[in-house]
Design an enzyme around this catalytic site. Structure first.
Site, PDB file in Angstrom:
ATOM      1  CG  ASP A 117      -4.817   4.639   1.494  1.00  0.00           C
ATOM      2  OD1 ASP A 117      -5.934   5.128   1.275  1.00  0.00           O
ATOM      3  OD2 ASP A 117      -4.354   4.460   2.638  1.00  0.00           O
ATOM      4  NE  ARG A 162       1.782   1.904  13.285  1.00  0.00           N
ATOM      5  CZ  ARG A 162       0.922   2.634  13.981  1.00  0.00           C
ATOM      6  NH1 ARG A 162       1.365   3.495  14.864  1.00  0.00           N
ATOM      7  NH2 ARG A 162      -0.380   2.497  13.809  1.00  0.00           N
ATOM      8  CG  ASP A 211     -12.263  17.851  -6.100  1.00  0.00           C
ATOM      9  OD1 ASP A 211     -13.209  18.633  -6.385  1.00  0.00           O
ATOM     10  OD2 ASP A 211     -11.101  18.232  -5.946  1.00  0.00           O
ATOM     11  CE  LYS A 244      -2.439   1.680   3.724  1.00  0.00           C
ATOM     12  NZ  LYS A 244      -2.378   3.155   3.816  1.00  0.00           N
ATOM     13  CB  THR A 261     -11.213   4.028  12.135  1.00  0.00           C
ATOM     14  OG1 THR A 261      -9.956   4.275  11.529  1.00  0.00           O
ATOM     15  CG2 THR A 261     -11.860   2.831  11.490  1.00  0.00           C
TER      16      THR A 261
HETATM   17  O1  C5P Z   1       0.844   0.469  11.214  1.00  0.00           O
HETATM   18  P1  C5P Z   1      -0.590   0.033  11.078  1.00  0.00           P
HETATM   19  O2  C5P Z   1      -0.752  -1.474  10.918  1.00  0.00           O
HETATM   20  O3  C5P Z   1      -1.477   0.603  12.153  1.00  0.00           O
HETATM   21  O4  C5P Z   1      -1.021   0.662   9.674  1.00  0.00           O
HETATM   22  C1  C5P Z   1      -2.332   0.601   9.215  1.00  0.00           C
HETATM   23  C2  C5P Z   1      -2.443   1.302   7.882  1.00  0.00           C
HETATM   24  O5  C5P Z   1      -3.804   1.336   7.504  1.00  0.00           O
HETATM   25  C3  C5P Z   1      -1.959   2.751   7.878  1.00  0.00           C
HETATM   26  O6  C5P Z   1      -1.433   3.030   6.583  1.00  0.00           O
HETATM   27  C4  C5P Z   1      -3.215   3.535   8.140  1.00  0.00           C
HETATM   28  O7  C5P Z   1      -3.175   4.829   7.607  1.00  0.00           O
HETATM   29  C5  C5P Z   1      -4.246   2.689   7.394  1.00  0.00           C
HETATM   30  N1  C5P Z   1      -5.626   2.845   7.877  1.00  0.00           N
HETATM   31  C6  C5P Z   1      -5.999   2.610   9.193  1.00  0.00           C
HETATM   32  N2  C5P Z   1      -7.300   2.759   9.574  1.00  0.00           N
HETATM   33  C7  C5P Z   1      -8.216   3.150   8.685  1.00  0.00           C
HETATM   34  C8  C5P Z   1      -7.864   3.392   7.368  1.00  0.00           C
HETATM   35  C9  C5P Z   1      -6.548   3.231   6.984  1.00  0.00           C
HETATM   36  O8  C5P Z   1      -5.165   2.234  10.008  1.00  0.00           O
HETATM   37  N3  C5P Z   1      -9.469   3.259   9.070  1.00  0.00           N
END
Ligand code: C5P
Length: 232
Positions: A59, A211, A64, A32, A119
């Site tokens: 992503d 992460r 718009d 992503k 979220t």
């Molecule tokens: O590091 P982590 O596993 O928390 O990363 C989750 C990824 O998913 C990040 O790129 C975050 O921006 C994205 N994301 C999220 N929650 C959402 C939409 C996207 O954590 N509701």
């Protein structure tokens, strides 16, 4: 459409990203690319990672007027990404325009999924800031339904919502779910989390994992663990 693990490459430079991906010799994970990396490095980083053989979820969460989204999606489809997204709040008309723009002359197009309510938005901020008074769970399902009406392929949602989205929009409507953590792992700033195995059980189609893989001591082993729990 098979289940897969998507690694969120939340890095701010091409160098860091390519260094990270170089650890996966022989393996080509679905990655992503978000706003941070795209705004830092531009479309070239997408072409480069695509040329290395990875699938890409771009992503950028477009939102718009329909005409602008249509034209922007047309540019993104030429980048040959595999999945991209937009905000369902842009209306059904905007989502239909996005599909039109994304569809290539040969009729193919990347998967298009919608963000419902972020979220980071909760009931209180939705009511106060957006003047939306319905229960947030209903708003999320309504936006998912709109995305389906417009012809989109699925939504980004919490793994906790994936089952309900499938009930409302059909089993073939894709659920792409972030908020995944290993059992006993560091939760960080995610509030409602699930393990890859739980996400599989509840019916997520794709998990987006950042992460737990990117910050792991051994990212390849962490990725393989996700695949073993979620896909295999
Ligand atoms: O590091 P982590 O596993 O928390 O990363 C989750 C990824 O998913 C990040 O790129 C975050 O921006 C994205 N994301 C999220 N929650 C959402 C939409 C996207 O954590 N509701």
């Amino acid at each position: 459409m098979g289940k897969d693990v998507i690694i969120a490459c939340d890095f701010s430079s091409a160098a860091e990203t390519l260094d990270f991906l170089s650890k996966f010799s022989g393996r080509k994970p679905f990655v992503k690319i978000g706003m941070e990396l795209f705004y830092a490095e531009g479309p070239e980083i997408v072409r480069q990672i695509k040329a290395m053989g990875h699938k890409i979820f771009l992503d950028l969460k477009l939102h718009d007027i329909p005409n602008t989204v249509k034209k922007s999606m047309s540019v993104l489809s030429r980048l040959d990404v595999d999945m991209t997204n937009l905000h369902a709040a842009g209306t059904v008309r905007m989502m239909e325009a996005a599909i039109e723009g994304l569809t290539r002359p040969d009729g193919t197009r990347p998967l298009l999924i919608a963000v419902t309510q972020l979220t980071s938005t909760d009931q209180e901020s939705m009511e106060k800031d957006l003047l939306i008074k319905e229960p947030i769970a209903d708003v999320v399902m309504h936006y998912a339904h709109n995305a389906k009406l417009a012809g989109l392929d699925g939504v980004v949602c919490s793994p906790l919502e994936a089952g309900k989205v499938h009930d409302t929009c059909g089993a073939g409507f894709l659920t792409v779910t972030p908020g995944v953590r290993f059992a006993g792992g560091d939760v960080g700033d995610q509030k409602r989390v699930m393990t890859p195995a739980e996400a599989k059980k509840i019916g997520s189609d794709y998990i987006v994992v950042g992460r737990p893989i990117t910050a792991a001591e051994d990212p390849v082993a962490a990725y393989e663990r996700c695949v073993a729990e979620f896909v295999d």
